[in-house]
Design a protein around this motif. Structure first.
Motif, PDB file in Angstrom:
ATOM      1  N   ASP A 122      88.012  48.683  72.632  1.00 58.90           N
ATOM      2  CA  ASP A 122      87.980  50.108  72.930  1.00 58.90           C
ATOM      3  C   ASP A 122      86.882  50.354  73.956  1.00 58.90           C
ATOM      4  O   ASP A 122      85.727  50.018  73.722  1.00 58.90           O
ATOM      5  CB  ASP A 122      87.690  50.867  71.639  1.00 58.90           C
ATOM      6  CG  ASP A 122      87.996  52.341  71.784  1.00 58.90           C
ATOM      7  OD1 ASP A 122      88.712  52.868  70.944  1.00 58.90           O
ATOM      8  OD2 ASP A 122      87.510  52.948  72.766  1.00 58.90           O
ATOM      9  N   GLU A 123      87.250  50.926  75.094  1.00 55.41           N
ATOM     10  CA  GLU A 123      86.251  51.074  76.159  1.00 55.41           C
ATOM     11  C   GLU A 123      85.205  52.129  75.836  1.00 55.41           C
ATOM     12  O   GLU A 123      84.196  52.210  76.506  1.00 55.41           O
ATOM     13  CB  GLU A 123      86.918  51.377  77.495  1.00 55.41           C
ATOM     14  CG  GLU A 123      87.749  52.640  77.558  1.00 55.41           C
ATOM     15  CD  GLU A 123      89.203  52.374  77.231  1.00 55.41           C
ATOM     16  OE1 GLU A 123      89.477  51.937  76.086  1.00 55.41           O
ATOM     17  OE2 GLU A 123      90.057  52.583  78.094  1.00 55.41           O
ATOM     18  N   THR A 124      85.445  52.943  74.785  1.00 53.78           N
ATOM     19  CA  THR A 124      84.451  53.958  74.455  1.00 53.78           C
ATOM     20  C   THR A 124      83.397  53.441  73.487  1.00 53.78           C
ATOM     21  O   THR A 124      82.548  54.213  73.062  1.00 53.78           O
ATOM     22  CB  THR A 124      85.117  55.189  73.834  1.00 53.78           C
ATOM     23  OG1 THR A 124      85.634  54.824  72.561  1.00 53.78           O
ATOM     24  CG2 THR A 124      86.226  55.722  74.691  1.00 53.78           C
ATOM     25  N   THR A 125      83.465  52.164  73.116  1.00 52.86           N
ATOM     26  CA  THR A 125      82.473  51.598  72.212  1.00 52.86           C
ATOM     27  C   THR A 125      81.063  51.860  72.756  1.00 52.86           C
ATOM     28  O   THR A 125      80.788  51.610  73.927  1.00 52.86           O
ATOM     29  CB  THR A 125      82.687  50.086  72.071  1.00 52.86           C
ATOM     30  OG1 THR A 125      84.029  49.884  71.691  1.00 52.86           O
ATOM     31  CG2 THR A 125      81.773  49.502  71.035  1.00 52.86           C
ATOM     32  N   VAL A 126      80.211  52.380  71.894  1.00 53.16           N
ATOM     33  CA  VAL A 126      78.914  52.845  72.363  1.00 53.16           C
ATOM     34  C   VAL A 126      77.943  51.682  72.524  1.00 53.16           C
ATOM     35  O   VAL A 126      77.769  50.875  71.611  1.00 53.16           O
ATOM     36  CB  VAL A 126      78.339  53.894  71.389  1.00 53.16           C
ATOM     37  CG1 VAL A 126      76.960  54.309  71.817  1.00 53.16           C
ATOM     38  CG2 VAL A 126      79.249  55.082  71.336  1.00 53.16           C
ATOM     39  N   ASP A 127      77.375  51.619  73.697  1.00 57.82           N
ATOM     40  CA  ASP A 127      76.341  50.640  73.974  1.00 57.82           C
ATOM     41  C   ASP A 127      75.002  51.313  73.680  1.00 57.82           C
ATOM     42  O   ASP A 127      74.696  52.356  74.246  1.00 57.82           O
ATOM     43  CB  ASP A 127      76.462  50.240  75.454  1.00 57.82           C
ATOM     44  CG  ASP A 127      75.351  49.328  75.890  1.00 57.82           C
ATOM     45  OD1 ASP A 127      74.653  48.800  75.006  1.00 57.82           O
ATOM     46  OD2 ASP A 127      75.193  49.134  77.100  1.00 57.82           O
ATOM     47  N   PRO A 128      74.210  50.752  72.751  1.00 56.73           N
ATOM     48  CA  PRO A 128      72.980  51.455  72.347  1.00 56.73           C
ATOM     49  C   PRO A 128      71.987  51.662  73.480  1.00 56.73           C
ATOM     50  O   PRO A 128      71.109  52.517  73.381  1.00 56.73           O
ATOM     51  CB  PRO A 128      72.402  50.562  71.248  1.00 56.73           C
ATOM     52  CG  PRO A 128      73.120  49.275  71.351  1.00 56.73           C
ATOM     53  CD  PRO A 128      74.443  49.543  71.967  1.00 56.73           C
ATOM     54  N   GLU A 129      72.127  50.913  74.569  1.00 58.92           N
ATOM     55  CA  GLU A 129      71.161  51.071  75.661  1.00 58.92           C
ATOM     56  C   GLU A 129      71.644  52.050  76.720  1.00 58.92           C
ATOM     57  O   GLU A 129      70.956  52.264  77.721  1.00 58.92           O
ATOM     58  CB  GLU A 129      70.896  49.707  76.306  1.00 58.92           C
ATOM     59  CG  GLU A 129      69.972  48.857  75.478  1.00 58.92           C
ATOM     60  CD  GLU A 129      70.166  47.396  75.735  1.00 58.92           C
ATOM     61  OE1 GLU A 129      70.706  47.050  76.794  1.00 58.92           O
ATOM     62  OE2 GLU A 129      69.789  46.595  74.873  1.00 58.92           O
ATOM     63  N   ASP A 130      72.825  52.594  76.516  1.00 58.77           N
ATOM     64  CA  ASP A 130      73.378  53.466  77.536  1.00 58.77           C
ATOM     65  C   ASP A 130      72.613  54.780  77.593  1.00 58.77           C
ATOM     66  O   ASP A 130      72.514  55.500  76.613  1.00 58.77           O
ATOM     67  CB  ASP A 130      74.855  53.726  77.219  1.00 58.77           C
ATOM     68  CG  ASP A 130      75.592  54.206  78.430  1.00 58.77           C
ATOM     69  OD1 ASP A 130      75.059  55.115  79.088  1.00 58.77           O
ATOM     70  OD2 ASP A 130      76.667  53.668  78.713  1.00 58.77           O
ATOM     71  N   GLU A 131      72.076  55.098  78.775  1.00 61.44           N
ATOM     72  CA  GLU A 131      71.258  56.298  78.924  1.00 61.44           C
ATOM     73  C   GLU A 131      72.076  57.565  78.777  1.00 61.44           C
ATOM     74  O   GLU A 131      71.670  58.509  78.124  1.00 61.44           O
ATOM     75  CB  GLU A 131      70.655  56.292  80.328  1.00 61.44           C
ATOM     76  CG  GLU A 131      69.156  56.195  80.364  1.00 61.44           C
ATOM     77  CD  GLU A 131      68.687  56.105  81.796  1.00 61.44           C
ATOM     78  OE1 GLU A 131      68.946  57.036  82.548  1.00 61.44           O
ATOM     79  OE2 GLU A 131      68.065  55.088  82.142  1.00 61.44           O
ATOM     80  N   GLU A 132      73.237  57.520  79.397  1.00 60.10           N
ATOM     81  CA  GLU A 132      74.027  58.752  79.463  1.00 60.10           C
ATOM     82  C   GLU A 132      74.514  59.160  78.082  1.00 60.10           C
ATOM     83  O   GLU A 132      74.425  60.325  77.699  1.00 60.10           O
ATOM     84  CB  GLU A 132      75.211  58.512  80.398  1.00 60.10           C
ATOM     85  CG  GLU A 132      75.889  59.787  80.791  1.00 60.10           C
ATOM     86  CD  GLU A 132      77.099  59.530  81.669  1.00 60.10           C
ATOM     87  OE1 GLU A 132      77.123  58.500  82.367  1.00 60.10           O
ATOM     88  OE2 GLU A 132      78.021  60.340  81.625  1.00 60.10           O
ATOM     89  N   VAL A 133      75.023  58.171  77.328  1.00 60.74           N
ATOM     90  CA  VAL A 133      75.503  58.479  75.980  1.00 60.74           C
ATOM     91  C   VAL A 133      74.335  58.912  75.103  1.00 60.74           C
ATOM     92  O   VAL A 133      74.449  59.840  74.302  1.00 60.74           O
ATOM     93  CB  VAL A 133      76.232  57.256  75.388  1.00 60.74           C
ATOM     94  CG1 VAL A 133      76.647  57.543  73.969  1.00 60.74           C
ATOM     95  CG2 VAL A 133      77.443  56.914  76.223  1.00 60.74           C
TER      96      VAL A 133
END
Lengths: 359, 380
Positions: A122-133
């Protein structure tokens, strides 16, 4: 950020099906040629012949379901099953022996294929380092709770005129969630209840819907700005119906476990559940509320744990237990007619692929 | 930064205040903002091209500022304050000509701003609760406004006193009750005076100001949820509408029947934009995806996850699949290289793609290209 191409049609499956069809036709043709009186005999002969040739596999032109006599068919089917089972056991034995013979050098056991570990990425899987999310989550409607500015206060109500089980379910939920108040609906419209809740500093409105005396729906509305989630509720088991349950829960704030909420939608739902409970659990109560997501079903369990010694932990279920499935997530407070939906479950469109999960 | 912005053919404004550009040929998305001070005040509410050459973007934020973004330089070049944030967010934004821009806010004030002065040149009041203001693509000083309990009005900015056309509400229903009005979006139909609107009560109306009739000349309905936005495709005679449940449909403007639905969305639609020449429509919304559908076979062509809820969308008028603008010198070389790559891979996959498209036989070239690209991706 990645772009996904729309998957092409799956050719393999189609081909398999096509391959199967001609076989059946053949067998049917053979049947037709056989005389009506001699059908059984002929088939018997066929079977015997084949058995002598190859013990296990029946010839491809023969299928048990084509035997007309029910008793006979049953008998043959049982035989076939036994045969298959025998073969399977032999294979298993052989494999085990091989493993034993190899000892330590044996190859590691294969991991069984499940639809969870075969999950479509799933491309929406959250990356914990993602600034925007992180920024998006940091400034959403729950940020006041996660920054410690508000304390949860929950209003639990039902659809109109609740009956036995639903009433008890509400009562038991109120013992699980600290600072929860159960009110009768008294035929009030939700849109009129919400402003009153906001005026009284409630942060959640929880409405349990009932159908034929069974709770089947849950609307969870975060106040004052939303979002609103709508769940299907199933498999409700109240405290009385549980085996080996512990004593009634105490009024301590429980700890909360949220499992497997990985996608962006899952994160929103996880935050929605987390904000139901006060942020500082009282560990002295030794109580845990668990929301476990598996294949988009959210399982709720409520336990008490105890450390028996350094290694052993005992748990005791306190109940109630139920299963939730997300139907929709709506932006803003409850407004099913004019509200904007962030996510809606579209059956037959979204769940066409069994290995694709939304949460 | 400048290189990447020249490649982008789709522009999106997000709720977190980030302007996003997507290059479909490269399969890449870029954020254009300084990530150090993100804030929800910067939330993009309106987006339009600043000039006909499409080298400048106008971005309207919630805090009442309009920023100019240069696609050549890939950065914001100018910020100007257009009105007070207390009047509500922008509901419409358009460029009048070189230096003048039109803004509209929720409270219903439409203003024309000149570049050099901080005071509006023209100001007109379009009534309360305006949901959308749109500019006519042919007569550039003609705008339409509409909102909740505020019917469609068409204005000429030269004469701000009185609207050119005011729509009448629908006739009372069979119980003699007044019908509520809620215009959510509208568009001028090119080559005619007509205006098509969609409402919060899932209706699509066509108004014809050239006739004396002030009620809609065509009424259609789609679905049971509020329609949020619409867009007119290049081919004419149809309109694409989207609603709050993520359903998009093409409606015929002659009979008012549904021509087909576009599938694949999970959340409400906030922005729809049809390509000015190609038969494709791009949609964005609360599910944080940009989706591009073909209007001919209604298949999903592209799907891009963009991490924030998206408010508005804008397509550039050049070919979407084409690899970037040919304007910049730096970009062209890369572009050529990539095209070569595309052509190189094509021969290898000729057979496989043919087998797939045997039934369609002669397809448009563009479609073929697309199929090949898919194959190429698989090989990668």
């Amino acid at each position: 950020m990645d772009i996904t191409e729309v998957p092409l049609s799956q050719d393999k499956k189609g081909k398999k099906k096509k391959m199967k069809k001609p076989k059946k036709k053949k067998s049917a043709g053979q049947d037709m040629s056989g005389e009506s009186t001699g059908v059984e005999k002929k088939e018997d002969e066929e079977v015997k012949m084949e058995k002598s040739e190859e013990a296990a596999a029946f010839p491809p032109t023969f299928s048990v379901s084509e035997i007309k006599n029910k008793q006979r068919r049953h008998l043959m089917f049982m035989k076939l099953k036994q045969e298959k089972r025998k073969q399977k056991m032999q294979l298993k034995k052989k494999k085990r022996k091989e493993r034993e013979a190899l000892g330590d050098k044996a190859p590691p056991k294969e991991v069984p294929k499940t639809i969870e570990n075969q999950r479509v990425y799933d491309e929406t899987t959250v990356d914990p380092e993602d600034e925007e999310v992180a920024f998006d989550e940091g400034t959403d409607e729950f940020s006041a709770y996660f920054n410690g500015l508000t304390n949860p206060k929950v209003l639990i109500t039902t659809s109109d005129r609740p009956r036995g089980r639903t009433v008890r379910f509400c009562e038991q939920l109120a013992t699980v969630i600290p600072n929860a108040h159960v009110y009768y609906r008294r035929g009030l419209a939700l849109k009129r209840v919400i402003p009153q809740c906001i005026a009284r500093n409630f942060t959640y409105l929880m409405v349990i819907n009932e159908d034929r005396k069974v709770p089947n729906g849950l609307v969870l509305c975060h106040l004052p700005e939303g979002p609103t989630a709508h769940f299907k509720v199933s498999n409700v088991r109240l405290r009385k119906e549980l085996k080996r349950r512990g004593k009634d829960p105490t009024e301590h704030n429980p700890e909360v476990i949220l499992n497997n909420f990985t996608t962006r939608l899952g994160h929103s739902i996880g935050r929605l559940f987390a904000a139901l409970f006060p942020q500082d659990p009282q560990f002295i109560g030794r109580q845990v509320a668990t929301f476990h997501n598996q294949r988009d079903f959210i399982f709720f369990r409520f336990h008490r744990y105890i450390f028996k010694n350094e290694k052993k932990v005992g748990i005791q279920e306190l109940g109630p237990r139920f299963t939730l499935k997300l139907r929709s997530l709506q932006k803003g407070t409850f407004d099913s007619k004019f509200g904007e939906y962030e996510w809606v479950l579209k059956r037959h469109e979204m769940d066409a692929c069994r290995r694709k999960f939304q949460l | 930064m400048g290189d990447s912005s020249r490649l982008c053919s789709v522009w999106l404004g997000s709720e977190t205040g980030i302007l996003k550009g997507v290059s479909l040929s490269r399969k890449q998305a870029f954020n254009f903002c300084n990530t150090s001070h993100l804030s929800r005040d910067q939330e993009v509410r309106a987006l339009c091209w600043g000039d006909p050459a499409e080298s400048e973007l106008l971005v309207g934020s919630v805090d009442g500022t309009v920023k100019t973004f240069s696609t050549e330089k890939g950065s914001f070049t100018e910020t100007r304050r257009c009105g007070d944030p207390s009047e509500g967010c922008f509901t419409g934004l358009a460029a009048l000509d070189g230096s003048r821009i039109i803004t509209c806010v929720e409270s219903g004030t439409v203003r024309v701003w000149r570049e050099d002065s901080s005071e509006p040149v023209t100001e007109l009041d379009a009534g309360k609760n305006v949901c959308r203001m749109r500019q006519s693509s042919v007569h550039r000083n003609k705008v339409a406004t509409g909102g909740k309990e505020n019917g469609l009005k068409i204005w000429d900015l030269e004469e701000p006193k009185k609207p050119l056309f005011t729509a009448k509400n629908l006739r009372d229903d069979w119980l003699d009750l007044r019908r509520p009005q809620w215009v959510r979006d509208m568009a001028f139909i090119p080559d005619s005076d007509k205006v098509v609107t969609c409402t919060g009560y899932h209706q699509v109306h066509v108004f014809d100001p050239s006739t004396p009739q002030r009620r809609p000349v065509l009424e259609a309905e789609y679905g049971e949820y509020p329609l949020t936005t619409l867009s007119l495709p290049a081919s004419g005679n149809t309109v694409v509408v989207g609603n709050t449940h993520g359903q998009i449909a093409m409606l015929d403007l002659r009979k008012g029947v549904v021509r087909g639905c576009l599938k694949g969305l999970a959340g409400g639609v906030r922005g729809l934009h049809c390509h000015p020449s190609q038969p494709v429509v791009a949609s964005c919304g609360l599910d944080r995806f940009l989706r591009i559908h073909s209007l001919e076979d209604r298949k999903l062509q592209h799907k891009v996850y963009l991490k924030s809820r998206l408010n508005c969308i804008l397509l550039s008028s050049r070919d979407l699949e084409e690899a970037g603008g040919a304007k910049g010198e730096g970009g062209t070389e890369e572009v050529k290289e990539e095209e070569d790559e595309v052509w190189d891979t094509m021969e290898q996959v000729e057979e496989t793609s043919k087998r797939k498209n045997t039934e369609e036989g002669e397809e448009e070239e563009q479609q073929k290209k697309k199929g090949k690209k898919k194959r190429k991706k698989e090989q990668d």
